[in-house]
Design a protein around this motif. Structure first.
Motif, PDB file in Angstrom:
ATOM      1  N   TYR A  33       0.843  -1.199   0.000  1.00  7.44           N
ATOM      2  CA  TYR A  33       0.000   0.000   0.000  1.00  7.44           C
ATOM      3  C   TYR A  33       0.873   1.242   0.000  1.00  7.44           C
ATOM      4  O   TYR A  33       1.987   1.254   0.531  1.00  7.44           O
ATOM      5  CB  TYR A  33      -0.875   0.040   1.261  1.00  7.44           C
ATOM      6  N   PHE A  45      -5.487   7.150   2.077  1.00  2.00           N
ATOM      7  CA  PHE A  45      -5.167   6.012   1.218  1.00  2.00           C
ATOM      8  C   PHE A  45      -4.904   6.476  -0.207  1.00  2.00           C
ATOM      9  O   PHE A  45      -5.617   7.318  -0.750  1.00  2.00           O
ATOM     10  CB  PHE A  45      -6.350   5.042   1.242  1.00  2.00           C
ATOM     11  N   SER A  48      -3.579   0.298  -3.311  1.00  2.00           N
ATOM     12  CA  SER A  48      -3.170  -1.015  -2.816  1.00  2.00           C
ATOM     13  C   SER A  48      -2.776  -1.885  -4.004  1.00  2.00           C
ATOM     14  O   SER A  48      -3.259  -1.687  -5.123  1.00  2.00           O
ATOM     15  CB  SER A  48      -4.289  -1.662  -2.017  1.00  2.00           C
ATOM     16  N   SER A  55      -4.992  -3.221  -6.762  1.00  2.00           N
ATOM     17  CA  SER A  55      -6.256  -3.771  -6.267  1.00  2.00           C
ATOM     18  C   SER A  55      -7.314  -2.681  -6.136  1.00  2.00           C
ATOM     19  O   SER A  55      -8.479  -2.894  -6.430  1.00  2.00           O
ATOM     20  CB  SER A  55      -6.063  -4.405  -4.886  1.00  2.00           C
ATOM     21  N   GLU A  56      -6.867  -1.544  -5.641  1.00  2.00           N
ATOM     22  CA  GLU A  56      -7.785  -0.440  -5.414  1.00  2.00           C
ATOM     23  C   GLU A  56      -6.983   0.857  -5.407  1.00  2.00           C
ATOM     24  O   GLU A  56      -5.820   0.865  -5.013  1.00  2.00           O
ATOM     25  CB  GLU A  56      -8.494  -0.606  -4.062  1.00  2.00           C
ATOM     26  N   ALA A  99      -6.462  -6.680   3.339  1.00  3.06           N
ATOM     27  CA  ALA A  99      -7.311  -5.861   4.191  1.00  3.06           C
ATOM     28  C   ALA A  99      -8.727  -6.369   4.031  1.00  3.06           C
ATOM     29  O   ALA A  99      -9.122  -6.800   2.967  1.00  3.06           O
ATOM     30  CB  ALA A  99      -7.207  -4.413   3.787  1.00  3.06           C
ATOM     31  N   GLY A 100      -9.497  -6.309   5.096  1.00  2.00           N
ATOM     32  CA  GLY A 100     -10.828  -6.893   5.053  1.00  2.00           C
ATOM     33  C   GLY A 100     -10.803  -8.302   5.606  1.00  2.00           C
ATOM     34  O   GLY A 100     -11.825  -8.924   5.784  1.00  2.00           O
ATOM     35  N   TYR A 101      -9.626  -8.832   5.869  1.00  2.00           N
ATOM     36  CA  TYR A 101      -9.478 -10.147   6.466  1.00  2.00           C
ATOM     37  C   TYR A 101      -8.679 -10.070   7.760  1.00  2.00           C
ATOM     38  O   TYR A 101      -7.936 -10.979   8.102  1.00  2.00           O
ATOM     39  CB  TYR A 101      -8.812 -11.107   5.477  1.00  2.00           C
ATOM     40  N   ASN A 102      -8.845  -8.947   8.453  1.00  2.00           N
ATOM     41  CA  ASN A 102      -8.254  -8.804   9.783  1.00  2.00           C
ATOM     42  C   ASN A 102      -6.735  -8.898   9.768  1.00  2.00           C
ATOM     43  O   ASN A 102      -6.140  -9.513  10.650  1.00  2.00           O
ATOM     44  CB  ASN A 102      -8.838  -9.853  10.738  1.00  2.00           C
ATOM     45  N   SER A 103      -6.135  -8.317   8.780  1.00  2.00           N
ATOM     46  CA  SER A 103      -4.678  -8.364   8.673  1.00  2.00           C
ATOM     47  C   SER A 103      -4.116  -6.964   8.849  1.00  2.00           C
ATOM     48  O   SER A 103      -4.306  -6.110   7.984  1.00  2.00           O
ATOM     49  CB  SER A 103      -4.293  -8.931   7.303  1.00  2.00           C
ATOM     50  N   PRO A 104      -3.453  -6.686   9.988  1.00  2.00           N
ATOM     51  CA  PRO A 104      -2.986  -5.313  10.216  1.00  2.00           C
ATOM     52  C   PRO A 104      -1.878  -4.907   9.257  1.00  2.00           C
ATOM     53  O   PRO A 104      -1.146  -5.755   8.739  1.00  2.00           O
ATOM     54  CB  PRO A 104      -2.461  -5.356  11.647  1.00  2.00           C
ATOM     55  N   LEU A 105      -1.771  -3.621   9.040  1.00  2.00           N
ATOM     56  CA  LEU A 105      -0.742  -3.077   8.170  1.00  2.00           C
ATOM     57  C   LEU A 105       0.511  -2.748   8.956  1.00  2.00           C
ATOM     58  O   LEU A 105       0.445  -2.302  10.101  1.00  2.00           O
ATOM     59  CB  LEU A 105      -1.247  -1.807   7.478  1.00  2.00           C
TER      60      LEU A 105
ATOM     61  N   ASN B  30     -15.661  -4.173   8.876  1.00  2.00           N
ATOM     62  CA  ASN B  30     -15.248  -5.539   9.176  1.00  2.00           C
ATOM     63  C   ASN B  30     -14.430  -5.550  10.467  1.00  2.00           C
ATOM     64  O   ASN B  30     -14.543  -6.472  11.261  1.00  2.00           O
ATOM     65  CB  ASN B  30     -14.414  -6.090   8.022  1.00  2.00           C
ATOM     66  N   ASN B  31     -13.615  -4.558  10.609  1.00  2.00           N
ATOM     67  CA  ASN B  31     -12.872  -4.395  11.843  1.00  2.00           C
ATOM     68  C   ASN B  31     -12.472  -2.948  12.024  1.00  2.00           C
ATOM     69  O   ASN B  31     -12.581  -2.147  11.093  1.00  2.00           O
ATOM     70  CB  ASN B  31     -11.642  -5.316  11.897  1.00  2.00           C
ATOM     71  N   GLN B  33      -9.242  -0.646  13.775  1.00  2.00           N
ATOM     72  CA  GLN B  33      -7.872  -0.770  14.266  1.00  2.00           C
ATOM     73  C   GLN B  33      -7.437   0.555  14.885  1.00  2.00           C
ATOM     74  O   GLN B  33      -7.901   1.622  14.497  1.00  2.00           O
ATOM     75  CB  GLN B  33      -6.945  -1.135  13.101  1.00  2.00           C
ATOM     76  N   TYR B  35      -3.932   2.782  15.692  1.00  2.00           N
ATOM     77  CA  TYR B  35      -2.521   2.950  15.372  1.00  2.00           C
ATOM     78  C   TYR B  35      -1.966   4.104  16.183  1.00  2.00           C
ATOM     79  O   TYR B  35      -2.684   5.035  16.558  1.00  2.00           O
ATOM     80  CB  TYR B  35      -2.321   3.250  13.877  1.00  2.00           C
ATOM     81  N   HIS B  45       0.873  -0.343  14.382  1.00  2.00           N
ATOM     82  CA  HIS B  45      -0.384  -1.002  14.714  1.00  2.00           C
ATOM     83  C   HIS B  45      -0.403  -1.370  16.202  1.00  2.00           C
ATOM     84  O   HIS B  45       0.554  -1.950  16.727  1.00  2.00           O
ATOM     85  CB  HIS B  45      -0.547  -2.255  13.862  1.00  2.00           C
ATOM     86  N   LEU B  48      -6.409  -4.576  16.991  1.00  2.00           N
ATOM     87  CA  LEU B  48      -7.482  -4.738  16.012  1.00  2.00           C
ATOM     88  C   LEU B  48      -8.657  -5.396  16.709  1.00  2.00           C
ATOM     89  O   LEU B  48      -8.478  -6.371  17.443  1.00  2.00           O
ATOM     90  CB  LEU B  48      -6.983  -5.614  14.860  1.00  2.00           C
ATOM     91  N   GLU B  92     -11.924  -0.620   8.476  1.00  2.00           N
ATOM     92  CA  GLU B  92     -11.705  -1.491   7.329  1.00  2.00           C
ATOM     93  C   GLU B  92     -13.066  -2.004   6.880  1.00  2.00           C
ATOM     94  O   GLU B  92     -13.802  -2.585   7.653  1.00  2.00           O
ATOM     95  CB  GLU B  92     -10.794  -2.626   7.759  1.00  2.00           C
ATOM     96  N   PRO B  93     -13.406  -1.795   5.655  1.00  2.00           N
ATOM     97  CA  PRO B  93     -14.733  -2.181   5.167  1.00  2.00           C
ATOM     98  C   PRO B  93     -14.862  -3.688   4.959  1.00  2.00           C
ATOM     99  O   PRO B  93     -13.923  -4.428   5.024  1.00  2.00           O
ATOM    100  CB  PRO B  93     -14.817  -1.467   3.824  1.00  2.00           C
ATOM    101  N   GLY B  96     -13.165  -4.364  -0.236  1.00  2.00           N
ATOM    102  CA  GLY B  96     -12.221  -3.291  -0.553  1.00  2.00           C
ATOM    103  C   GLY B  96     -11.004  -3.394   0.336  1.00  2.00           C
ATOM    104  O   GLY B  96     -10.992  -4.068   1.341  1.00  2.00           O
ATOM    105  N   SER B  97      -9.980  -2.734  -0.045  1.00  2.00           N
ATOM    106  CA  SER B  97      -8.710  -2.927   0.641  1.00  2.00           C
ATOM    107  C   SER B  97      -8.197  -1.690   1.354  1.00  2.00           C
ATOM    108  O   SER B  97      -7.108  -1.704   1.870  1.00  2.00           O
ATOM    109  CB  SER B  97      -7.662  -3.379  -0.367  1.00  2.00           C
TER     110      SER B  97
END
Lengths: 116, 111
Positions: A33, A45, A48, A55-56, A99-105, B30-31, B33, B35, B45, B48, B92-93, B96-97
């Motif tokens: 990102y 943002f 990504s 992706s976006e 992102a959207g799958y609970n994965s922190p940056l 969705n979540n 976070q 920071y 981070h 979350l 976080e939606p 989308g990312s």
């Protein structure tokens, strides 16, 4: 602990010039990102990137911007013809999952871009 | 109003006190976070919390999430001078990312 590294830490350029900001994401991360933060404002943002394609992207990320992963380790942001309003801190980030799958940056320390 | 707004904008406390920062958002998530950003540095981070969770702890951090009110709070207990930083919530939606960051709370912990 692995970290995201960005170079240079500070870049000064003249309006209209091209700049390339470089990032080395964490080695086993798959999602990349770019964000930016204009002085005193919120983090925004830009784009990504996954599997060698965008992706976006946000409305900020217009035709003047491009990203590339030229090899297995670097991730670059190019601004073709810089404007004064591009002056900001640019942050690269990476994540293991999407992102959207609970994965922190994980963020780098940023490149401060000053356009004069 | 924008997605991810924190309040207060600035908070100054004494070492040892607790610090509470709040975040409100507008759309489904969705979540959420949190920071932290030290001056001139990147974001780190902290924690979350998923949309189906109500509370989460990590060391001296406690985060709550109320999806019905679209709000979250971050509590830092027994604050230290080293906690001085800006704290941002980010949402976080479902799809989308992108992460959408709030304006941030500048926390100053006085020794």
């Amino acid at each position: 602990e692995p970290e995201v590294t960005q170079t240079p830490s500070h870049q000064v350029t003249q309006m209209g010039q091209e700049v390339i900001l470089r990032c080395v994401p964490i080695s086993n991360h798959l999602y990349f990102y770019w964000y930016r933060q204009i002085l005193g404002q919120k983090v925004e943002f830009l784009v990504s990137f996954y599997n060698n394609e965008i992706s976006e992207k946000s409305e900020i990320f217009d035709d003047q911007f491009s990203v590339e992963r030229p090899d297995g380790s670097n991730f670059t942001l190019k601004i073709r013809s810089t404007k004064l309003e591009d002056s900001a801190m640019y942050f690269c980030a990476s994540s293991l999952g999407p992102a959207g799958y609970n994965s922190p940056l994980h963020f780098g320390n940023g490149t401060r871009l000053t356009v004069t | 109003s924008q997605q991810g707004e924190e309040d207060p904008q600035a908070l100054s406390i004494q070492e040892g006190e607790n610090a509470t920062m709040n975040c409100s958002y507008k759309t489904s998530i969705n979540n959420l976070q949190w920071y932290r950003q030290n001056s001139g540095r990147g974001l780190v981070h902290l924690i979350l919390i998923r949309s189906n969770e109500r509370e989460k702890h990590s060391g001296r951090l406690r985060v709550t999430l109320d999806t019905s009110k679209k709000s979250s709070s971050l509590l830092i207990t027994a604050s230290r001078a080293a906690d001085t930083a800006s704290y941002f919530c980010a949402t976080e939606p479902y799809s989308g990312s992108r992460l959408t960051f709030g304006e941030g709370t500048q926390l100053t912990v006085n020794p």
